[in-house]
Motif scaffolding. Structure first.
Motif, PDB file in Angstrom:
ATOM      1  N   VAL A   1       0.857  -1.183   0.000  1.00 43.51           N
ATOM      2  CA  VAL A   1       0.000   0.000   0.000  1.00 43.51           C
ATOM      3  C   VAL A   1       0.894   1.234   0.000  1.00 43.51           C
ATOM      4  CG1 VAL A   1      -1.656   1.342   1.365  1.00 43.51           C
ATOM      5  CG2 VAL A   1      -1.931  -1.148   1.148  1.00 43.51           C
ATOM      6  N   THR A   2       0.661   2.124  -0.955  1.00 44.12           N
ATOM      7  CA  THR A   2       1.466   3.339  -1.050  1.00 44.12           C
ATOM      8  C   THR A   2       0.926   4.403  -0.094  1.00 44.12           C
ATOM      9  OG1 THR A   2       0.088   4.299  -2.787  1.00 44.12           O
ATOM     10  CG2 THR A   2       1.932   2.883  -3.498  1.00 44.12           C
ATOM     11  N   PRO A   3       1.770   5.337   0.318  1.00 48.67           N
ATOM     12  CA  PRO A   3       1.279   6.436   1.160  1.00 48.67           C
ATOM     13  C   PRO A   3       0.145   7.212   0.484  1.00 48.67           C
ATOM     14  CG  PRO A   3       3.677   6.388   1.177  1.00 48.67           C
ATOM     15  CD  PRO A   3       3.225   5.391   0.146  1.00 48.67           C
TER      16      PRO A   3
ATOM     17  N   LEU B   1      -3.563   7.722   2.074  1.00 49.64           N
ATOM     18  CA  LEU B   1      -4.112   9.061   2.314  1.00 49.64           C
ATOM     19  C   LEU B   1      -5.461   9.262   1.616  1.00 49.64           C
ATOM     20  CD1 LEU B   1      -0.904  11.256   2.072  1.00 49.64           C
ATOM     21  CD2 LEU B   1      -2.409  11.014   4.065  1.00 49.64           C
ATOM     22  N   GLN B   2      -5.620   8.663   0.459  1.00 53.16           N
ATOM     23  CA  GLN B   2      -6.873   8.815  -0.289  1.00 53.16           C
ATOM     24  C   GLN B   2      -8.023   8.013   0.303  1.00 53.16           C
ATOM     25  OE1 GLN B   2      -5.641   7.535  -4.171  1.00 53.16           O
ATOM     26  NE2 GLN B   2      -4.616   9.463  -4.662  1.00 53.16           N
TER      27      GLN B   2
ATOM     28  N   ALA C   1       6.784   2.238   7.274  1.00 58.91           N
ATOM     29  CA  ALA C   1       7.172   3.520   7.870  1.00 58.91           C
ATOM     30  C   ALA C   1       6.621   4.685   7.041  1.00 58.91           C
ATOM     31  CB  ALA C   1       8.690   3.609   7.982  1.00 58.91           C
ATOM     32  N   GLU C   2       6.596   4.520   5.726  1.00 59.98           N
ATOM     33  CA  GLU C   2       6.101   5.579   4.851  1.00 59.98           C
ATOM     34  C   GLU C   2       4.606   5.815   5.051  1.00 59.98           C
ATOM     35  OE1 GLU C   2       7.778   2.840   3.659  1.00 59.98           O
ATOM     36  OE2 GLU C   2       9.751   3.768   3.447  1.00 59.98           O
ATOM     37  N   VAL C   3       3.841   4.723   5.163  1.00 65.59           N
ATOM     38  CA  VAL C   3       2.391   4.844   5.375  1.00 65.59           C
ATOM     39  C   VAL C   3       2.112   5.425   6.750  1.00 65.59           C
ATOM     40  CG1 VAL C   3       0.253   3.509   5.688  1.00 65.59           C
ATOM     41  CG2 VAL C   3       1.719   3.083   3.696  1.00 65.59           C
ATOM     42  N   ARG C   4       2.856   4.969   7.765  1.00 62.37           N
ATOM     43  CA  ARG C   4       2.684   5.527   9.117  1.00 62.37           C
ATOM     44  C   ARG C   4       2.933   7.039   9.125  1.00 62.37           C
ATOM     45  NH1 ARG C   4       2.775   3.011  13.962  1.00 62.37           N
ATOM     46  NH2 ARG C   4       2.672   0.766  13.977  1.00 62.37           N
TER      47      ARG C   4
END
Length: 138
Positions: free
Chosen positions: A105-107, A111-112, A127-130
């Motif tokens: 899952v991409t950030p 976010l969307q 870490a990027e999604v968090r």
């Protein structure tokens, strides 16, 4: 090139906590371990926590129902979030236990599609999604 193929990623089935105990309580626990009631200190603590939670099972159940929270393990895959995006829906994650957001899952997708995250237990996500969702994690 390695000839070792991982069968699956090992996901921890528990979360580590740290507690401070007085010497007398610790001594009593050690005595019970020594007498064979428990295999070790961790076994005692896990059993004590489980017993205490079980004394409040009705309250926990009613609270979960009132907050419409999911109990246990809840996985959110990339496909789940893409389907939500296609439907124009926003997800509000409410989990008691473990919530996992798939590693692919991409950030941007997170976010969307994710409006808020409330987890009583543990959240596993990249870490990027968090970081992208940091202001939505309650």
């Amino acid at each position: 090139m390695s000839n070792v193929t991982p069968l699956r990623d090992k996901t921890p089935d528990s979360e580590k906590i740290t507690i401070n105990l007085g010497y007398v309580d610790l001594g009593r626990i050690d005595l019970l371990v020594q007498e064979g009631f428990y295999s070790n200190r961790s076994d005692f603590v896990r059993t004590a926590i489980r017993n205490q939670v079980n004394t409040h099972v009705d309250t926990v159940t009613k609270t979960i129902e009132r907050h419409t929270m999911e109990l246990g393990l809840r996985d959110y895959s990339r496909q789940d979030l893409e389907d939500l995006r296609a439907a124009g829906e926003i997800l509000h994650v409410k989990v008691v236990g473990l919530a996992r957001i798939a590693s692919d899952v991409t950030p941007e997708l997170a976010l969307q599609t994710i409006g808020s995250i409330t987890v009583l237990g543990a959240l596993q996500a990249s870490a990027e999604v968090r970081k992208a969702l940091s202001d939505r994690i309650l």
